[in-house]
Design a protein around this motif. Sequence first.
Motif, PDB file in Angstrom:
ATOM      1  N   LYS A  68       0.886  -1.128   0.013  1.00  0.00           N
ATOM      2  CA  LYS A  68      -0.198  -0.183  -0.144  1.00  0.00           C
ATOM      3  C   LYS A  68       1.000   1.171   0.251  1.00  0.00           C
ATOM      4  O   LYS A  68       2.106   1.367   0.648  1.00  0.00           O
ATOM      5  N   ILE A  70       1.030   5.943   0.076  1.00  0.00           N
ATOM      6  CA  ILE A  70      -0.053   6.823  -0.112  1.00  0.00           C
ATOM      7  C   ILE A  70       0.738   7.837  -0.922  1.00  0.00           C
ATOM      8  O   ILE A  70       1.732   8.182  -0.910  1.00  0.00           O
ATOM      9  N   ASP A 195      -4.679   0.411  -2.808  1.00  0.00           N
ATOM     10  CA  ASP A 195      -3.381  -0.734  -2.948  1.00  0.00           C
ATOM     11  C   ASP A 195      -2.608   1.154  -2.722  1.00  0.00           C
ATOM     12  O   ASP A 195      -1.993   1.788  -2.418  1.00  0.00           O
ATOM     13  N   SER A 221      -0.764   1.118   8.040  1.00  0.00           N
ATOM     14  CA  SER A 221      -1.309  -0.226   6.819  1.00  0.00           C
ATOM     15  C   SER A 221      -0.845   0.341   5.749  1.00  0.00           C
ATOM     16  O   SER A 221      -0.547  -0.554   4.825  1.00  0.00           O
ATOM     17  N   CYS A 222       0.541   1.112   5.645  1.00  0.00           N
ATOM     18  CA  CYS A 222       0.686   1.780   4.383  1.00  0.00           C
ATOM     19  C   CYS A 222       2.207   1.325   4.291  1.00  0.00           C
ATOM     20  O   CYS A 222       2.853   1.453   5.293  1.00  0.00           O
ATOM     21  N   ASN A 223       2.690   0.674   3.111  1.00  0.00           N
ATOM     22  CA  ASN A 223       4.242   0.512   3.028  1.00  0.00           C
ATOM     23  C   ASN A 223       4.691   1.334   2.674  1.00  0.00           C
ATOM     24  O   ASN A 223       6.804   1.465   2.957  1.00  0.00           O
ATOM     25  N   ARG A 393       9.090   1.554   6.764  1.00  0.00           N
ATOM     26  CA  ARG A 393       8.046   1.433   5.431  1.00  0.00           C
ATOM     27  C   ARG A 393       8.713   2.884   4.954  1.00  0.00           C
ATOM     28  O   ARG A 393       9.235   2.866   4.998  1.00  0.00           O
TER      29      ARG A 393
END
Length: 652
Positions: A68, A70, A195, A221-223, A393
């Motif tokens: 995921k 952003i 995603d 939740s994001c990578n 991340r």
Amino acid sequence: MMNIETAFAADGPLATAIPGFAARPQQLEMAGRIAAALKDNGVLVAEAGTGTGKTYAYLVPALLNGGKVIISTGTKTLQDQLFNRDLPTVRAALKVPVSVALLKGRANYVCHYHLARNLIDGRFQNPQDAVHLRAIGRFMEITQTGDKAECPEVPEDAAAWMYATSSRDNCLGQECPDLKECFVAAARRAAMEADVVVVNHHLFFADVMLRDEGMGELLPSCNAVIFDEAHQLPETASLFFGESVSTSQLLELARDTRSETVAAARDCLDLIEATRKLEKAARDLRLSVSTDNARFGFAQMEDNKPFQEAVEILDTELAEFGAIVETQAERSEGLANCLRRTQELQEILARWIKPENTDWVRWVEVFSQSLSLNATPLSIASIFKRQMDGHPRAWIFTSATLAVGKDFGHYCRELGLHWVEPPIDTAVWGSPFDYPQQAVLYAPQNMPEPNSPEYPDAVAKVAFPLIRAAHGRTFVLCTSLRAMRRIHELIADDLAREKLDLPLLIQGEGSRTELLERFRRLGNAILVASQSFWEGVDVPGDALSVVVIDKLPFAPPDDPVLAARIENMQKNGRSPFMEYQLPRAVINVKQGAGRLIRTERDKGVLAICDPRMLTKPYGKRVWQSLPPMRRSKLESEVVAFLEQLPPPASSG
Ligand code: SF4
């Protein structure tokens, strides 16, 4: 999985699917570095000059990497462009099954709850608001997204939206009876499931980092987080890591409390009365300062008795208001929410009056209709760094303007990136354009001191021969509104005297978008504007051939936050000029310069009138940070360069 080289290859998917696409070496290299950072959860700070193709350089690895992501942009324009144009193009070319979502700030979505409340309350500033609000009501029934940009009947900047949208303060969140239909909640759910989520920096800080309700899980939740236009981050982060109480927030609280009282506690007349007293205290605070559009440090306001008294009265009124709301808070969720907001504002106001922390700067900003009491951290480095910690991340910071020369020190220090372990990766990719052929950097000689009264006249004198030689097609960018007006007046006189029929525009004649649209359409116009035009303006092609910058854009040292930061650095034995003011000015000039050459066919002149370019040692650092244009101090050379450009289509 497809690799980066394959994606960008001459016979690869991008070249096959996108007409006219040809990868540039810088682009390929940048994409490779970003892919590596994404894989290793690394931090990369990358400057990519105009024309590098940086958007694809991050979109391709982001889409191929999986996980995921952003993506945050500085402006809404770039946000829309990414979501509507670039992302779908790259996704279709790569044929990757990636879901994407666009997330805007909550003020962009209709709020069922407040719209209904305000339609019942029915108290508006003018009849137009009522008409608009009813139109928004009809829109709400048919829209899928609730996004106000899709409501054709009501302009996006109409005052009525205030009554039909929510704020972080007044949203009832989980307690809201309309939660099931809520557009904000739906947009956030979509963002959670997608995603790739496209946001802007304001939203990122306001909601994602500060975890507004329903957003708490998005960042964890994001990578990867990719910031484009990342040069704006320190400024935006300062804004959001600070706190403030504004008179408009207080008026909104009074208004919401009144409509909640009408709905659920109609018998409590004291509360209605208290909302009026609170409104009066807020309005009196605004009126206690007679200036408009100004900022003051706390020390400057200490002797201002009317202001100090108004703050004191507000503090008392807010406390009394809170005490009455508390007696009614159990009667509805809406009133309970008003109590929570009142208490929050009380706490911020109390901290503003008596700060707990000496690392914060207290200051006051006065607008035409409102006033805000602000507290800003002296440095956001440790706060930002803390936000980056936690779940590993990748973090990518990119922009066309981040470095001074090849040095990212000032940027990394501002965001605390110099503390990151293992040390972060940095890179600069210059523009692929042929600057020595395409552009001239003009530093005129014999300019007066930048602070002298005759300075704007001297700038107009430098600008006019260039305007004449280029047949208009000029931006004159000024560091102050006063200089802007004076220079505009002088250019108008010169045009009249020489009977040159060139359209002359000035900032303020219309909205920024309208003015730029006119400038592009006219093809031979001159636009005199202030610094707010420097960024994000794109006029590719013939309509722009000259950019004149009046002075090096050092932020005014009387800005209270800047003044406090300067003082603090001096106290710590650091050089605020070299470490902070100069780098910021350089980034600003680079932004202004970036307006000129947008494609490999553009040609033009960048004139920086400031004599310090030639007389001060740091002048060299400025021009060395700019793209490698040919340099000249001679008007005749520059005029000759402009005269050989093809004339604009509109001037025949
Ligand atoms: S949850 Fe908040 S934004 Fe959604 S309808 Fe309720 S008050 Fe409005």
